[in-house]
Scaffold this motif. Structure first.
Motif, PDB file in Angstrom:
ATOM      1  N   ALA A 123       1.182  -1.197   0.222  1.00  8.95           N
ATOM      2  CA  ALA A 123      -0.347  -0.341   0.132  1.00  8.95           C
ATOM      3  C   ALA A 123       0.699   1.074  -0.086  1.00  8.95           C
ATOM      4  O   ALA A 123       0.599   1.892   0.961  1.00  8.95           O
ATOM      5  N   GLU A 124       2.188   1.484  -1.287  1.00 15.35           N
ATOM      6  CA  GLU A 124       2.656   2.176  -0.948  1.00 15.35           C
ATOM      7  C   GLU A 124       2.197   3.307  -2.153  1.00 15.35           C
ATOM      8  O   GLU A 124       0.439   3.568  -2.701  1.00 15.35           O
ATOM      9  N   ARG A 125       2.585   4.646  -1.911  1.00 19.90           N
ATOM     10  CA  ARG A 125       2.151   6.023  -2.738  1.00 19.90           C
ATOM     11  C   ARG A 125       2.181   5.665  -4.011  1.00 19.90           C
ATOM     12  O   ARG A 125       3.266   5.725  -4.519  1.00 19.90           O
ATOM     13  N   CYS A 139      15.515 -14.906  -6.597  1.00 18.86           N
ATOM     14  CA  CYS A 139      16.633 -16.050  -7.292  1.00 18.86           C
ATOM     15  C   CYS A 139      16.710 -16.334  -5.717  1.00 18.86           C
ATOM     16  O   CYS A 139      17.538 -15.289  -5.158  1.00 18.86           O
ATOM     17  N   ASP A 140      17.141 -17.265  -4.477  1.00 21.60           N
ATOM     18  CA  ASP A 140      17.152 -17.776  -3.736  1.00 21.60           C
ATOM     19  C   ASP A 140      17.852 -19.120  -3.495  1.00 21.60           C
ATOM     20  O   ASP A 140      18.095 -19.549  -4.412  1.00 21.60           O
ATOM     21  N   ILE A 141      19.371 -18.847  -2.859  1.00 22.29           N
ATOM     22  CA  ILE A 141      20.540 -19.469  -3.036  1.00 22.29           C
ATOM     23  C   ILE A 141      20.482 -19.860  -1.550  1.00 22.29           C
ATOM     24  O   ILE A 141      20.937 -19.526  -0.220  1.00 22.29           O
ATOM     25  N   ARG A 293      13.362   4.783  -9.393  1.00 18.35           N
ATOM     26  CA  ARG A 293      14.161   3.021  -7.855  1.00 18.35           C
ATOM     27  C   ARG A 293      14.251   1.871  -8.564  1.00 18.35           C
ATOM     28  O   ARG A 293      14.854   1.806  -9.828  1.00 18.35           O
ATOM     29  N   ALA A 294      15.265   1.679  -7.331  1.00 17.96           N
ATOM     30  CA  ALA A 294      15.509   0.132  -7.833  1.00 17.96           C
ATOM     31  C   ALA A 294      14.927  -0.575  -8.519  1.00 17.96           C
ATOM     32  O   ALA A 294      13.682  -0.968  -8.397  1.00 17.96           O
ATOM     33  N   VAL A 295      16.285  -1.320  -9.444  1.00 19.06           N
ATOM     34  CA  VAL A 295      15.635  -2.028 -10.609  1.00 19.06           C
ATOM     35  C   VAL A 295      14.870  -4.168  -9.966  1.00 19.06           C
ATOM     36  O   VAL A 295      13.977  -4.825 -10.298  1.00 19.06           O
TER      37      VAL A 295
HETATM   38  P1  HAM Z   1      13.088  -5.068  -1.990  1.00 22.34           P
HETATM   39  O1  HAM Z   1      13.776  -3.820  -2.425  1.00 22.34           O
HETATM   40  O2  HAM Z   1      11.602  -4.528  -1.141  1.00 22.34           O
HETATM   41  O3  HAM Z   1      13.476  -6.899  -2.026  1.00 22.34           O
HETATM   42  O4  HAM Z   1      12.163  -5.384  -3.058  1.00 22.34           O
HETATM   43  C1  HAM Z   1      12.677  -6.059  -4.579  1.00 22.34           C
HETATM   44  C2  HAM Z   1      12.357  -4.785  -5.928  1.00 22.34           C
HETATM   45  O5  HAM Z   1      10.780  -5.146  -5.691  1.00 22.34           O
HETATM   46  C3  HAM Z   1      12.550  -3.338  -5.692  1.00 22.34           C
HETATM   47  O6  HAM Z   1      13.639  -3.592  -6.263  1.00 22.34           O
HETATM   48  C4  HAM Z   1      11.466  -3.428  -7.088  1.00 22.34           C
HETATM   49  O7  HAM Z   1      12.071  -2.888  -8.337  1.00 22.34           O
HETATM   50  C5  HAM Z   1      10.387  -3.958  -6.646  1.00 22.34           C
HETATM   51  N1  HAM Z   1       9.505  -3.239  -5.915  1.00 22.34           N
HETATM   52  C6  HAM Z   1       8.881  -3.232  -4.568  1.00 22.34           C
HETATM   53  N2  HAM Z   1       8.229  -2.298  -4.114  1.00 22.34           N
HETATM   54  C7  HAM Z   1       7.760  -2.021  -5.402  1.00 22.34           C
HETATM   55  C8  HAM Z   1       6.129  -1.269  -6.224  1.00 22.34           C
HETATM   56  N3  HAM Z   1       5.663  -0.493  -4.550  1.00 22.34           N
HETATM   57  N4  HAM Z   1       6.116  -1.071  -6.715  1.00 22.34           N
HETATM   58  C9  HAM Z   1       6.420  -1.700  -8.018  1.00 22.34           C
HETATM   59  N5  HAM Z   1       7.774  -2.622  -7.566  1.00 22.34           N
HETATM   60  C10 HAM Z   1       8.023  -2.800  -6.495  1.00 22.34           C
HETATM   61  C11 HAM Z   1      12.308  -7.517  -1.308  1.00 22.34           C
HETATM   62  O8  HAM Z   1      10.883  -7.815  -1.757  1.00 22.34           O
HETATM   63  C12 HAM Z   1      13.073  -8.932  -0.891  1.00 22.34           C
HETATM   64  N6  HAM Z   1      12.585  -9.424  -0.686  1.00 22.34           N
HETATM   65  C13 HAM Z   1      13.944  -9.328  -1.916  1.00 22.34           C
HETATM   66  C14 HAM Z   1      15.313 -10.900  -1.255  1.00 22.34           C
HETATM   67  C15 HAM Z   1      14.809 -11.795  -1.567  1.00 22.34           C
HETATM   68  N7  HAM Z   1      16.228 -10.712  -1.011  1.00 22.34           N
HETATM   69  C16 HAM Z   1      16.408 -11.968  -0.674  1.00 22.34           C
HETATM   70  N8  HAM Z   1      16.402 -12.792  -1.792  1.00 22.34           N
END
Ligand code: HAM
Length: 437
Positions: A123-125, A139-141, A293-295
């Protein structure tokens, strides 16, 4: 509401056929890249008990949870009235993955390499690059490189980064377009402690994650209020930077592992990458294009499997979203044309069946379609009333069909190859045999 149409909820998307084809194109690349690197696909529920996310993911993500409840359960309704939803639509997949791994840890191979792709909800803006429902690829190891095996740990980190880089490269991106910015929470927490954050390292890390996202004039006083000497931290951080990862002594093992997988030139050490999620324990990284924003983002989370009742298990991985990736590919002119996407996905019709306009030929259209489809071919027709063959051939070529089959009468067709514009007329069986999948 007769006369007015409804938009989709804020921050969500409707996928009409062409948007759906673009989405499938990305999903297809995600899946193929994971498989090439030896990851196996898993899936879990779209909603989880809310504790799965409140337990270890951290404040940021918890404040963005979409709560869910079962209308069948009175106690849940009571909870909901008090503002506590028992379930949450998943904002990310990592806690589900940890829960699944912990439940079968004894039977699973070491390492276990899993990938996942699906929708997440936050629920982001809504803003450029951020929606409320988006797709993520993970992808996870798990289970590779114990606490006293720094080289194996570096190899696992590098393998996670390499699959991510391979995806970027397969989309046509170059190291000059995009960087995997790498840091280590353990190292930075030590530096922050030296600069006055001892005992409050996690809060300081979360504040560091906000740097660049909120104005420097506001961040400075916030660090000061925590007793952190930011100027000193900046001086220490400058010492961590290096043009190549392997040139930074504290990242030497990782640099070597990245170089041996051929991806070091995509990477750089950035001492300001902290990551917003609470469970990361060591290496962290973000995939960044200037101004976006981060990919993708990820890192090492060596305590999470235990939190879900499993044995101590080292783990590293990342998540990539479709939203920023699509924006970057569009901006750089790397998103293929719709025709190319249709082709890449194997969605081109093999044959487009046209009648020459006589009643017998009209009646032969459906049986011919059935015959082609029975052979596993993708066959279509026009639903227009026109008998103008030129117009019907244009429909065939607009649909991207490889061949047009014009029914000429009893047992005879004209086969037109729409790629090279050659054509031949002959017995139906012989002509159709030329259309191979
Ligand atoms: P995160 O940085 O919260 O990491 O999300 C990873 C990517 O998901 C972000 O770089 C972005 O591309 C996309 N993302 C996140 N929030 C949004 C949004 N509101 N709208 C569009 N794209 C979004 C994680 O979720 C970790 N669970 C990743 C991870 C996996 N770490 C270890 N294993």
């Amino acid at each position: 509401m007769p006369g007015s149409t409804l938009p989709s909820p804020k921050g969500t998307r409707d996928f009409y056929p062409i948007e759906m084809a673009r989405r499938r194109w990305i999903e297809d690349k995600w899946r193929k890249t994971s498989v090439r690197h030896g990851f196996e696909e898993i899936d879990g529920p779209t909603f989880e008990h809310v504790e799965v996310f409140t337990i270890k993911s951290g404040e940021g993500i918890v404040s963005e949870i979409f709560g869910a409840f079962s209308g069948k359960d009175e106690t849940q309704l009571e909870n909901l009235k008090q503002g506590h939803a028992p379930f949450a639509l998943r904002p990310e997949f990592t806690p589900t993955l940890a829960r699944m791994f912990a439940a079968r840890a004894k039977q699973l191979p070491q390492p276990t390499k899993w990938f996942w792709q699906g929708p997440c909800f936050r629920a982001e803006r809504p803003q450029r690059g951020r929606l409320r429902e988006f797709l993520q690829w993970n992808c996870d190891i798990l289970g590779m490189g114990g606490p006293d095996q720094p080289k194996e740990r570096a190899t696992a980190d590098a393998e996670a980064i390499a699959v991510c880089v391979d995806l970027l490269a397969s989309c046509g991106l170059k190291p000059s377009d995009i960087t995997v910015q790498i840091n280590d929470r353990h190292i930075v927490a030590g530096m922050l402690a030296e600069c006055g954050a001892a005992g409050r390292e996690m809060q300081a890390l979360m504040l560091l994650d906000k740097r660049g996202k909120i104005p420097e004039a506001e961040i400075g006083p916030m660090f000061a209020a925590m007793g952190v000497d930011l100027a000193r931290f900046d001086a220490m951080a400058a010492g961590l930077r290096a043009p190549r990862v392997s040139d930074s002594p504290r990242f030497a093992d990782l640099g070597v592992a990245l170089a041996s997988l051929g991806v070091e030139e995509w990477c750089a050490v950035n001492p300001y990458i902290a990551r917003g999620l609470a469970y990361y324990t060591g290496t962290v990284f973000e995939v960044i294009v200037d101004g976006e924003r981060a990919v993708a983002g990820g890192g090492r989370y060596d305590n999470l499997i235990e939190v879900f009742g499993g044995p101590p298990t080292p783990a590293v991985g990342f998540g990539m979203g479709d939203v920023v990736l699509s924006l970057v590919l569009q901006d750089k002119g790397l998103m293929p044309t719709d025709a190319q996407i249709t082709k890449d996905l194997g969605l081109r019709p093999d044959a487009f069946v046209i009648s020459n306009g006589t009643p017998e030929s009209d009646a032969a259209v459906a049986p011919l379609l059935a015959r082609l489809r029975g052979r596993g071919l993708h066959a279509r027709r026009s639903y227009k009333a026109t008998k103008n063959i030129g117009k019907l051939l244009k429909d065939a070529s607009d649909a991207g069909s490889r061949f047009a089959v014009i029914i000429e009468g009893a047992g005879e067709v004209t086969l037109k190859n729409l790629d090279d514009n050659t054509q031949d007329r002959g017995a139906t069986d012989a002509m159709l045999a030329r259309i191979t999948p």
